[in-house]
Design a protein around this motif. Sequence first.
Motif, short mmCIF file in Angstrom:
data_model
loop_
_atom_site.label_atom_id
_atom_site.label_comp_id
_atom_site.label_asym_id
_atom_site.label_seq_id
_atom_site.Cartn_x
_atom_site.Cartn_y
_atom_site.Cartn_z
N ASN A 165 0.81 -1.23 0.00
CA ASN A 165 0.00 0.00 0.00
C ASN A 165 0.84 1.28 0.00
O ASN A 165 0.31 2.37 0.17
CB ASN A 165 -0.94 0.01 1.21
CG ASN A 165 -0.19 0.02 2.53
OD1 ASN A 165 0.99 -0.33 2.59
ND2 ASN A 165 -0.87 0.40 3.59
N ASP A 174 -1.27 6.36 -3.97
CA ASP A 174 -1.24 5.67 -2.67
C ASP A 174 -2.31 6.14 -1.68
O ASP A 174 -2.74 5.36 -0.83
CB ASP A 174 0.14 5.85 -2.01
CG ASP A 174 1.14 4.81 -2.46
OD1 ASP A 174 0.75 3.90 -3.22
OD2 ASP A 174 2.31 4.92 -2.08
N PHE A 175 -2.75 7.39 -1.77
CA PHE A 175 -3.56 7.96 -0.69
C PHE A 175 -4.90 8.56 -1.13
O PHE A 175 -5.69 8.95 -0.28
CB PHE A 175 -2.77 9.05 0.05
CG PHE A 175 -1.51 8.55 0.69
CD1 PHE A 175 -1.56 7.81 1.86
CD2 PHE A 175 -0.27 8.82 0.12
CE1 PHE A 175 -0.39 7.35 2.45
CE2 PHE A 175 0.90 8.36 0.71
CZ PHE A 175 0.84 7.63 1.88
N PHE A 188 -7.69 7.37 -2.58
CA PHE A 188 -8.89 6.60 -2.25
C PHE A 188 -8.50 5.33 -1.52
O PHE A 188 -7.35 4.90 -1.57
CB PHE A 188 -9.67 6.25 -3.53
CG PHE A 188 -10.31 7.43 -4.21
CD1 PHE A 188 -11.59 7.85 -3.86
CD2 PHE A 188 -9.63 8.15 -5.18
CE1 PHE A 188 -12.18 8.95 -4.47
CE2 PHE A 188 -10.20 9.24 -5.81
CZ PHE A 188 -11.49 9.65 -5.45
N LYS A 189 -9.46 4.73 -0.84
CA LYS A 189 -9.19 3.50 -0.09
C LYS A 189 -8.87 2.35 -1.02
O LYS A 189 -7.97 1.55 -0.77
CB LYS A 189 -10.39 3.15 0.79
CG LYS A 189 -10.17 1.90 1.64
CD LYS A 189 -11.37 1.63 2.54
CE LYS A 189 -11.11 0.38 3.39
NZ LYS A 189 -12.26 0.06 4.27
N SER A 190 -9.63 2.21 -2.10
CA SER A 190 -9.44 1.12 -3.05
C SER A 190 -8.20 1.35 -3.91
O SER A 190 -8.05 2.39 -4.53
CB SER A 190 -10.67 0.99 -3.94
OG SER A 190 -10.40 0.16 -5.06
N ARG A 191 -7.30 0.37 -3.94
CA ARG A 191 -6.10 0.49 -4.75
C ARG A 191 -6.45 0.57 -6.23
O ARG A 191 -5.84 1.32 -6.99
CB ARG A 191 -5.14 -0.67 -4.50
CG ARG A 191 -3.88 -0.57 -5.32
CD ARG A 191 -2.76 -1.45 -4.82
NE ARG A 191 -3.07 -2.85 -4.95
CZ ARG A 191 -2.15 -3.82 -4.86
NH1 ARG A 191 -0.89 -3.51 -4.64
NH2 ARG A 191 -2.48 -5.08 -4.98
N ARG A 204 -7.61 4.05 -6.97
CA ARG A 204 -6.47 4.97 -6.96
C ARG A 204 -5.70 4.89 -8.28
O ARG A 204 -5.28 5.91 -8.84
CB ARG A 204 -5.52 4.65 -5.80
CG ARG A 204 -6.11 4.86 -4.42
CD ARG A 204 -5.03 4.94 -3.36
NE ARG A 204 -4.18 3.77 -3.32
CZ ARG A 204 -4.36 2.70 -2.55
NH1 ARG A 204 -5.43 2.65 -1.75
NH2 ARG A 204 -3.52 1.70 -2.58
N ASP A 216 -7.34 -5.17 -5.09
CA ASP A 216 -7.40 -4.25 -3.97
C ASP A 216 -6.60 -4.80 -2.81
O ASP A 216 -6.34 -6.01 -2.72
CB ASP A 216 -8.85 -4.00 -3.54
CG ASP A 216 -9.53 -2.97 -4.44
OD1 ASP A 216 -8.82 -2.07 -4.92
OD2 ASP A 216 -10.74 -3.08 -4.65
N ASP A 217 -6.19 -3.92 -1.90
CA ASP A 217 -5.33 -4.32 -0.79
C ASP A 217 -5.93 -5.46 0.02
O ASP A 217 -5.25 -6.42 0.39
CB ASP A 217 -5.07 -3.12 0.14
CG ASP A 217 -4.32 -2.00 -0.59
OD1 ASP A 217 -3.51 -2.32 -1.46
OD2 ASP A 217 -4.58 -0.83 -0.28
N ASP A 218 -7.23 -5.38 0.32
CA ASP A 218 -7.86 -6.41 1.14
C ASP A 218 -7.82 -7.76 0.44
O ASP A 218 -7.55 -8.80 1.06
CB ASP A 218 -9.32 -6.03 1.45
CG ASP A 218 -9.40 -4.80 2.35
OD1 ASP A 218 -8.40 -4.49 3.02
OD2 ASP A 218 -10.47 -4.17 2.37
#
Length: 464
Positions: free
Chosen positions: A146, A296-297, A299-302, A305, A440-442
């Motif tokens: 992230n 990187d910053f 939005f929450k979803s990569r 972004r 996405d990161d999750d």
Amino acid sequence: MGSVVKDEEMSPPVKKLSSLRLNSPLAQVSLIGVVCFCCPGMFNALSGMGGGGQIDSTAANNANTALYTTFAVFGVLGGGIYNILGPRATLFAGCSTYVLYAGAFLYYNHYKHQTFAIISGAILGVGAGLLWAGQGAIMTSYPPTNRKGTYISLFWTIFNLGGVMGGLIPFILNYHRTADSVNDGTYIGFMAFMSAGTLLSLVILHPSKVIRNDGSGCTNIKYSSVAVESAEILKLFLNWKMLLMFPAAWASNFFYSYQFNNVNKFLFNLRTRGLNNVFYWGAQMIGSVLIGYVMDFSFKSRRVRGLVGVGFVGVLGSVIWGGGLANQLRYERDDKPWDLDFKDSGSVFAGPFVLYFSYGLLDAMFQTMVYWVIGALANDSETLSRYTGFYKGVQSAGAAIAWQLDTQKTSFLAQFITNWSLTTISYPLLALLILLAVKDDDDEDDEQSKQKKADESISLSKVG
């Protein structure tokens, strides 16, 4: 048994101290940034002068054609060579070729024989392929998933500081000169920095020794074999991800010959070209930080972004190239060079200067964006060294053709339209690549957790 403390849960003092370790991702990415500050950073400053600092661009154009031809081959092979030899041998061999290239133009300054410059350019292409494959693997695989945009922008800032410093060298040493070619001290200064970068490359650690702040390793890379790497490299040319990235890779260095020779060299006098490069590469530092933040910053979803970043660069690029078109319509190749000086008043100097500054800003944003996409496609150094090697190889093939187009006296307007078209085509294809291949990161954390449990199960079964 003690529990593993996550990076986010560590107290600020401990986190800060752990980040200063030589084997931390931050230290290693910073080190490769300094290495590139000294070697390709100074090369960029030399190239940015237009014609390699010479009044006649023919020798530099032919040397760059040879350079990017071999770079196209060894850029692709570089990832495999990196996986076989490891970083120190690969980077040291690559960096040493930059010194030879600068020395060739020192020789040319006296004897005007371009053969040595062309040969040294071809050798530099081999070395650059090795250096940039290793650099790409380090920059994209070491950071946390992230924070890849942040680390890429950190590298790009340090690296382009070399271009800024390198721009000051010809500006200061040629300030009072009226000649159109730089003096010997300019080339000697470049060679000194390049030699320092070559030695510093020996401080880079093997990926297996680099540990993140949470105690996890960055990659499970092992020394590979020629057979394995040959097979994996061939697969890249059938990899749909690499095919979608192909236009962006081709475009990403294609515009240098136009910007350096047909804008900076044609419009400005010698000392002002050096000053312009200070701001051109300084703009790259600003651009890389700006787009790194977005990637990187924002939005929450990569995935979101990434799409926002591509859209942002696409819109800004259209504005900058649009300004470039308005400027290009004012002159042609057969016109007399303008020889603008930084002391010229009003918009006569300011307009072209701001445009050249903006080209540097866009270059960094475009390449940082592409590197972020590459870094989002995988996490291990072994795979990413091949991906970045492919990117640099295709990039260099495009650059080889671009430099030769300028040698063949292709019209400025035709080169301009080609550059704008290539970058514009890249944006929708990169957006499609993000939609199809970037997790996405999750989702990625879940996959890594499952893989870790699987590895633990295998280890327990072997023990049993």
